[in-house]
Design a protein around this motif. Sequence first.
Motif, PDB file in Angstrom:
ATOM      1  N   THR A 103       1.958 -66.556 -23.312  1.00 16.70           N
ATOM      2  CA  THR A 103       3.076 -65.709 -21.610  1.00 16.70           C
ATOM      3  C   THR A 103       2.860 -66.405 -21.068  1.00 16.70           C
ATOM      4  N   GLU A 104       2.499 -67.102 -20.627  1.00 14.74           N
ATOM      5  CA  GLU A 104       1.881 -67.540 -19.477  1.00 14.74           C
ATOM      6  C   GLU A 104       3.419 -68.731 -19.125  1.00 14.74           C
ATOM      7  N   ARG A 105       3.010 -69.439 -20.441  1.00 16.63           N
ATOM      8  CA  ARG A 105       4.460 -70.511 -20.127  1.00 16.63           C
ATOM      9  C   ARG A 105       5.181 -70.257 -20.692  1.00 16.63           C
ATOM     10  N   ILE A 106       5.460 -68.951 -21.459  1.00 19.37           N
ATOM     11  CA  ILE A 106       7.026 -68.170 -21.181  1.00 19.37           C
ATOM     12  C   ILE A 106       7.367 -67.184 -20.274  1.00 19.37           C
ATOM     13  N   LEU A 107       7.414 -66.966 -19.262  1.00 21.22           N
ATOM     14  CA  LEU A 107       7.355 -66.418 -18.231  1.00 21.22           C
ATOM     15  C   LEU A 107       7.834 -67.512 -17.286  1.00 21.22           C
ATOM     16  N   PRO A 108       7.337 -68.013 -16.613  1.00 20.85           N
ATOM     17  CA  PRO A 108       8.277 -68.881 -15.890  1.00 20.85           C
ATOM     18  C   PRO A 108       9.323 -69.947 -16.092  1.00 20.85           C
ATOM     19  N   LEU A 109       9.718 -69.793 -17.257  1.00 21.31           N
ATOM     20  CA  LEU A 109      10.815 -70.229 -18.322  1.00 21.31           C
ATOM     21  C   LEU A 109      11.436 -68.601 -18.428  1.00 21.31           C
ATOM     22  N   ALA A 110      11.193 -67.960 -18.355  1.00 21.91           N
ATOM     23  CA  ALA A 110      12.280 -66.415 -18.280  1.00 21.91           C
ATOM     24  C   ALA A 110      12.837 -66.394 -16.974  1.00 21.91           C
ATOM     25  N   GLY A 111      11.771 -66.518 -15.896  1.00 19.91           N
ATOM     26  CA  GLY A 111      12.131 -66.456 -14.633  1.00 19.91           C
ATOM     27  C   GLY A 111      13.125 -67.242 -14.095  1.00 19.91           C
ATOM     28  N   LEU A 112      12.536 -68.964 -14.318  1.00 18.67           N
ATOM     29  CA  LEU A 112      14.156 -69.843 -13.955  1.00 18.67           C
ATOM     30  C   LEU A 112      15.264 -69.730 -14.678  1.00 18.67           C
ATOM     31  N   GLY A 113      15.163 -69.045 -16.362  1.00 21.04           N
ATOM     32  CA  GLY A 113      16.463 -68.560 -17.079  1.00 21.04           C
ATOM     33  C   GLY A 113      17.106 -67.345 -16.138  1.00 21.04           C
ATOM     34  N   SER A 114      16.368 -66.504 -15.549  1.00 21.00           N
ATOM     35  CA  SER A 114      16.797 -65.599 -14.899  1.00 21.00           C
ATOM     36  C   SER A 114      17.766 -65.942 -14.027  1.00 21.00           C
TER      37      SER A 114
END
Length: 258
Positions: free
Chosen positions: A10-21
């Motif tokens: 989750t720690e790795r995915i959340l920043p990428l999800a924020g950038l994708g948003s």
Amino acid sequence: MTLPSAGRFTERILPLAGLGSLLLFWWVGTAWLGEPGPLRQAFSPDRCLAELAKLLSSGALLPHILASLKRVLVSLLFAVLVGVPVGILVGVSSRWDRATSMVFQFVRMISPLSWMPVAIMLFGIGDAPVYFLLTVAAVWPILLNTSAGVASVEERWILLARSMSATRWETVLTVVAPAILAHVLTGIRLAIGIIWIVLVPAEMLGVSSGLGYYILDTRDRLAYSELVAVILLVGVIGYVLDLSARRIHQAWIHRPVD
């Protein structure tokens, strides 16, 4: 073979999800909002990212990046040379603290960009007024964090140094300076962020290089895709600078103690 824990995943995915948003919001904003036309297309993600890749691959931005980084480093050095000694002096002397507290709080609340006309009158056109503005912007977090670090030094260590007949200067060098380094690094990290924010408008003071100058140039040429590309690059470099300062600070805090 061990799988990463859910927390690390989750720690790795959340920043990428924020950038994708953020990219999705950008795409929706340029694709569906406003009147269709060349101007809206110029601000689209595909055009801007392609322009950024083109500028980086051609090396056109390299001289401007180096010029901006040089101004950041030189101004940061000036701010450290001023802020750390003054912060130590204010921290160790209650008289200096009382005499300068009101003045420092008053001056630091003045926007660094307000000093632009003064900087031009004093230093003319070129790098000198930029160094002045960036140093004025960066000196306060370093000075105040240094002073706070001195105030947080445990009294027993100072008493121990005095019991061994150490002079005030020797106490500052052997006890105070090592104890406040984490605070100084925190001030430097904050100063880097402030410098990077002030840098772009400061580089519009008659210089012929730097990312701020290049943004002004793209505006004058109506090259809006280049303009947004450079803005993105400013954000990326600023993030890398802050991340580097953060890692250095964490490395010092978690260093092994003999």
